[in-house]
Design a protein around this motif. Structure first.
Motif, PDB file in Angstrom:
ATOM      1  N   THR A 255       0.983  -1.230   0.104  1.00  0.00           N
ATOM      2  CA  THR A 255      -0.308   0.037   0.259  1.00  0.00           C
ATOM      3  C   THR A 255       1.642   1.156  -0.063  1.00  0.00           C
ATOM      4  OG1 THR A 255      -1.640  -0.732   1.324  1.00  0.00           O
ATOM      5  CG2 THR A 255      -1.673   1.236   0.363  1.00  0.00           C
ATOM      6  N   TYR A 258       1.928   1.661  -3.463  1.00  0.00           N
ATOM      7  CA  TYR A 258       0.932   2.492  -4.359  1.00  0.00           C
ATOM      8  C   TYR A 258       0.868   3.865  -4.240  1.00  0.00           C
ATOM      9  CZ  TYR A 258      -3.452   3.171  -6.708  1.00  0.00           C
ATOM     10  OH  TYR A 258      -4.205   3.485  -7.464  1.00  0.00           O
ATOM     11  N   LEU A 259       1.549   4.394  -2.610  1.00  0.00           N
ATOM     12  CA  LEU A 259       0.154   5.786  -2.188  1.00  0.00           C
ATOM     13  C   LEU A 259       1.429   5.980  -3.314  1.00  0.00           C
ATOM     14  CD1 LEU A 259      -1.010   5.567   1.341  1.00  0.00           C
ATOM     15  CD2 LEU A 259      -1.858   5.963  -1.115  1.00  0.00           C
ATOM     16  N   GLU A 261       3.502   6.090  -5.848  1.00  0.00           N
ATOM     17  CA  GLU A 261       3.500   5.489  -6.671  1.00  0.00           C
ATOM     18  C   GLU A 261       1.952   6.312  -7.970  1.00  0.00           C
ATOM     19  OE1 GLU A 261       3.664   1.999  -8.624  1.00  0.00           O
ATOM     20  OE2 GLU A 261       5.625   1.638  -7.555  1.00  0.00           O
ATOM     21  N   ARG A 262       0.915   6.155  -7.861  1.00  0.00           N
ATOM     22  CA  ARG A 262       0.109   6.323  -7.329  1.00  0.00           C
ATOM     23  C   ARG A 262      -0.102   8.134  -7.420  1.00  0.00           C
ATOM     24  NH1 ARG A 262      -4.260   7.835 -10.456  1.00  0.00           N
ATOM     25  NH2 ARG A 262      -6.609   7.069 -10.057  1.00  0.00           N
ATOM     26  N   THR A 263      -0.574   8.820  -8.845  1.00  0.00           N
ATOM     27  CA  THR A 263      -0.742  10.305  -8.567  1.00  0.00           C
ATOM     28  C   THR A 263      -1.991  10.422  -8.974  1.00  0.00           C
ATOM     29  OG1 THR A 263      -0.428  10.181 -11.478  1.00  0.00           O
ATOM     30  CG2 THR A 263       1.256  10.185  -9.654  1.00  0.00           C
ATOM     31  N   GLN A 264      -3.016  11.693  -8.229  1.00  0.00           N
ATOM     32  CA  GLN A 264      -4.283  12.101  -8.843  1.00  0.00           C
ATOM     33  C   GLN A 264      -4.141  13.829  -7.989  1.00  0.00           C
ATOM     34  OE1 GLN A 264      -6.627  10.864  -6.053  1.00  0.00           O
ATOM     35  NE2 GLN A 264      -8.486  11.120  -7.185  1.00  0.00           N
ATOM     36  N   GLU A 268       1.193  13.133  -6.404  1.00  0.00           N
ATOM     37  CA  GLU A 268       1.524  11.035  -5.274  1.00  0.00           C
ATOM     38  C   GLU A 268       0.471  11.431  -4.455  1.00  0.00           C
ATOM     39  OE1 GLU A 268       5.623  10.694  -4.247  1.00  0.00           O
ATOM     40  OE2 GLU A 268       5.760  10.682  -6.048  1.00  0.00           O
ATOM     41  N   ILE A 269      -0.882  10.648  -4.451  1.00  0.00           N
ATOM     42  CA  ILE A 269      -1.529  10.985  -2.758  1.00  0.00           C
ATOM     43  C   ILE A 269      -1.197  10.529  -2.016  1.00  0.00           C
ATOM     44  CG2 ILE A 269      -3.304   9.820  -5.028  1.00  0.00           C
ATOM     45  CD1 ILE A 269      -3.680   7.633  -3.818  1.00  0.00           C
ATOM     46  N   HIS A 333      -6.072   1.483  -2.075  1.00  0.00           N
ATOM     47  CA  HIS A 333      -5.762   1.641  -3.483  1.00  0.00           C
ATOM     48  C   HIS A 333      -6.809   1.804  -4.153  1.00  0.00           C
ATOM     49  CE1 HIS A 333      -2.288  -0.750  -3.101  1.00  0.00           C
ATOM     50  NE2 HIS A 333      -2.313  -1.903  -3.926  1.00  0.00           N
ATOM     51  N   VAL A 336      -9.379  -0.094  -7.594  1.00  0.00           N
ATOM     52  CA  VAL A 336      -8.642  -1.667  -8.144  1.00  0.00           C
ATOM     53  C   VAL A 336      -8.404  -2.359  -7.323  1.00  0.00           C
ATOM     54  CG1 VAL A 336      -7.368   0.221 -10.386  1.00  0.00           C
ATOM     55  CG2 VAL A 336      -6.611  -0.369  -7.779  1.00  0.00           C
ATOM     56  N   TYR A 342      -5.495  -7.713  -9.388  1.00  0.00           N
ATOM     57  CA  TYR A 342      -4.829  -7.417  -8.034  1.00  0.00           C
ATOM     58  C   TYR A 342      -4.397  -7.943  -7.341  1.00  0.00           C
ATOM     59  CZ  TYR A 342      -3.812  -1.872  -9.818  1.00  0.00           C
ATOM     60  OH  TYR A 342      -3.049  -1.602 -10.662  1.00  0.00           O
TER      61      TYR A 342
END
Length: 374
Positions: A255, A258-259, A261-264, A268-269, A333, A336, A342
């Motif tokens: 997790t 993922y936090l 890497e994931r962008t919003q 990055e979130i 996540h 997903v 996943y």
């Protein structure tokens, strides 16, 4: 009491991490599920564990083991939790091996402990008779019949029971005591019914109807069968707690990655304060669970009279935290996390099932209360 792994345990952890990443990653559990494997585990992986010496960590050297103790077993199971390894390790190398070590005759130990240590056979420990763990209620009976016994009763959700070569069955004897009996599942009167649980494991319901056993099927060396059973279940609970800790740690690590890497909204979130607070809370809970699990395992090896309280606390906390970590992982996540594509969902399912094995957090919280005098 040290809460840091010694050099030998660190080497064991590193070897386990490398072996499991190659032979039993999470993708292997997916493959077992998709293939509908009737045993629920790979026998080749079980034999590989034996070659690494893992199957004999609580077995004396005289019977082919390495006798490193339950703390070493916990190191291995923590890594197995991280890869969701489906194996008969706890049923065979912990529960069955401990039963044989405590209650087996010299001849029984020489034959059966050696088979476990060598990976030659898979053993299952048949204890529960209902959907939930309730070892105080055993209705299965073993009645003397000539030089042997007649076994009658039923066991439910026997871990790895469908792929086991031998069973150790807990039954009540005529004098009201607790006995342990070696039963070949191919014996007349034994019926196995395969079950599939939410975590893609394959336990079995096993029925015994007038099963005739020889006299040497009884593990007769335990002075007090009830006390022996209590220790066996304590050892198993501590090891399940170690696996649950591994599930929580891996859920958190995945997790966190993922936090980052994931962008919003172009960022990055993981930079969002609300998500940082949730991650920090989870980290604190995992650290607390880790301390309790290590204390339980060290106590089991070094201060067994003090172990019951710590084991109950560790199993309760590790169960709670693994479920919390896996649920938070799915939430963080986002959408997903709910998809089968996943792997994070596999951790949630295993946390639920492992939490029930040998008693859930409520069962062990009650143990903590009663052991503390409440």
């Amino acid at each position: 009491m040290s809460y840091v792994l010694n050099e030998e345990e660190q080497m064991l952890r590193d070897a386990a991490k490398a072996y499991l990443a190659e032979k039993s990653p999470v993708s292997e559990l997916r493959r077992l599920r998709d293939e509908g494997c009737k045993d629920g585990f790979r026998h080749a992986v079980w034999r590989g564990m034996a070659e690494m010496g893992w199957n004999g960590v609580v077995i004396e050297e005289a019977y082919g083991g390495v006798d490193m103790g339950y703390s070493a077993a916990g190191v291995l199971l923590q890594e197995m939790g991280r890869t969701l390894t489906a194996s008969p390790y706890i049923p065979s190398a912990i529960l069955a091996a401990t039963a044989l070590r405590l209650a087996g005759t010299e001849a029984q130990k020489s034959e059966h402990l050696t088979k476990i240590a060598n990976g030659e056979a898979v053993y299952a420990f048949a204890i529960d008779e209902a959907a939930r763990h309730h070892p105080e209620r055993i209705d299965t009976t073993a009645v003397k019949d000539g030089n042997g016994f007649r076994l009658n009763g039923s066991k439910r959700f026997v871990a790895c029971g469908n792929g086991a070569d031998m069973l150790i069955v807990v039954a009540k004897t005529e004098d009201g005591g607790t006995g342990f009996f070696l039963v070949d599942p191919k014996t007349d009167g034994v019926t196995r019914t395969m079950r599939r649980t939410v975590d893609s494991h394959v336990p079995a319901d096993i029925d015994f109807k007038d099963v005739k056993l020889d006299g040497d099927a009884c593990l007769s060396e335990a002075e007090d069968g009830t006390a022996a059973l209590a220790f066996i279940l304590q050892a198993g609970s501590a090891c399940v707690a170690a696996e649950a800790l591994g599930i929580a740690e891996e859920s958190f690590d995945r997790t966190l990655t993922y936090l980052k890497e994931r962008t919003q909204f172009g960022t990055e979130i993981g930079s969002f304060q609300g998500l940082q607070h949730r991650a920090a809370e989870l980290l604190c809970e995992i650290e607390l669970a880790r301390s309790l699990v290590m204390k339980a395992l060290r106590s089991l090896d070094n201060e067994p009279s003090q172990a019951p309280l710590w084991i109950a606390a560790a199993k309760a906390k590790a169960t709670e935290v693994s479920r919390f970590a896996a649920a938070e992982a799915i939430q963080l996540h986002g959408g997903v996390g709910m998809t089968d594509e996943y792997e994070i969902g596999f951790f949630y399912k295993r946390a639920q099932a492992a939490g029930e094995f040998l008693g859930d957090d409520r069962y062990h919280s009650d143990k903590v209360a009663s052991t503390s005098g409440y």
